[in-house]
Design a protein around this motif. Sequence first.
Motif, PDB file in Angstrom:
ATOM      1  N   GLY A   1       0.875  -1.239   0.030  1.00  0.00           N
ATOM      2  CA  GLY A   1      -0.108  -0.057  -0.048  1.00  0.00           C
ATOM      3  C   GLY A   1       0.868   1.143  -0.015  1.00  0.00           C
ATOM      4  N   LEU A   2       0.101   2.461  -0.250  1.00  0.00           N
ATOM      5  CA  LEU A   2       1.041   3.683  -0.333  1.00  0.00           C
ATOM      6  C   LEU A   2       0.065   4.958   0.577  1.00  0.00           C
ATOM      7  N   THR A   3       1.006   5.473   1.503  1.00  0.00           N
ATOM      8  CA  THR A   3       0.260   6.830   2.123  1.00  0.00           C
ATOM      9  C   THR A   3       1.398   7.658   2.119  1.00  0.00           C
ATOM     10  N   THR A   4       1.051   8.698   2.804  1.00  0.00           N
ATOM     11  CA  THR A   4       2.147   9.708   2.991  1.00  0.00           C
ATOM     12  C   THR A   4       2.387  10.232   4.602  1.00  0.00           C
ATOM     13  N   ALA A   5       3.435  10.587   4.969  1.00  0.00           N
ATOM     14  CA  ALA A   5       3.593  10.807   6.586  1.00  0.00           C
ATOM     15  C   ALA A   5       2.833  12.094   6.662  1.00  0.00           C
ATOM     16  N   VAL A   6       2.971  13.142   5.825  1.00  0.00           N
ATOM     17  CA  VAL A   6       2.415  14.426   5.836  1.00  0.00           C
ATOM     18  C   VAL A   6       1.551  14.610   4.676  1.00  0.00           C
ATOM     19  N   ALA A   7       0.353  15.171   4.572  1.00  0.00           N
ATOM     20  CA  ALA A   7      -0.581  15.287   3.513  1.00  0.00           C
ATOM     21  C   ALA A   7      -0.539  16.445   2.453  1.00  0.00           C
ATOM     22  N   ARG A   8       0.278  17.240   3.191  1.00  0.00           N
ATOM     23  CA  ARG A   8       0.418  18.613   2.220  1.00  0.00           C
ATOM     24  C   ARG A   8       1.461  18.563   1.413  1.00  0.00           C
ATOM     25  N   ALA A   9       1.210  19.172   0.120  1.00  0.00           N
ATOM     26  CA  ALA A   9       2.033  18.879  -1.201  1.00  0.00           C
ATOM     27  C   ALA A   9       2.854  20.004  -1.044  1.00  0.00           C
ATOM     28  N   THR A  10       4.249  19.726  -1.369  1.00  0.00           N
ATOM     29  CA  THR A  10       5.202  20.898  -1.565  1.00  0.00           C
ATOM     30  C   THR A  10       6.207  20.327  -2.724  1.00  0.00           C
ATOM     31  N   SER A  11       6.864  21.375  -3.254  1.00  0.00           N
ATOM     32  CA  SER A  11       7.546  20.965  -4.729  1.00  0.00           C
ATOM     33  C   SER A  11       9.020  20.013  -4.027  1.00  0.00           C
TER      34      SER A  11
END
Length: 167
Positions: free
Chosen positions: A65-75
């Motif tokens: 599966g896939l997730t992110t630690a922080v949801a906020r997108a950045t470059s």
Amino acid sequence: MLTDIISKNLEVIFVGINPGLKSAEDGHHFSGRSNRFWKVLHLSGFTDYQIEPENDTEILNFDCGLTTAVARATSRADELSKEDFDESLEFFKIKMNKFQPKYIAFLGKVAYKTFSGKKQIEWGLQSEAFLGSKVWVLPNTSGLNRGFSLEDLVIRYSELYNVINKK
């Protein structure tokens, strides 16, 4: 917005630091042209073929599966603050308790360092579990991470694959 691709009791949930701007815009994990995640995942044995970012949900067919630690997108991940991680930790814990993967594989050291409070992190298997899941720290596959060649990444990811599959 980037949606988690997870289900209960997976072998491993790969945890990106946070969505890149392109991935957030596309709605697909690791869709940036220079990101090597899908290629590395295939070459290290996790998938039978190289998944295209627009078909990212196919990763579930391989018990991943896939997730992110922080949801906020950045470059760039270095644009995140300690507060971004602190605010995300409780939600991340709730998610991991709900889905209970056997392994949580953090892509890069920064998220696990912040979530665990540890100052020094080595690559690979960590000595402590995280909410009952074994923790593995892998190099980030971002094209901005030039400290690891494609071959180096495949070796590191293959180590986890071989442990999971007891090879």
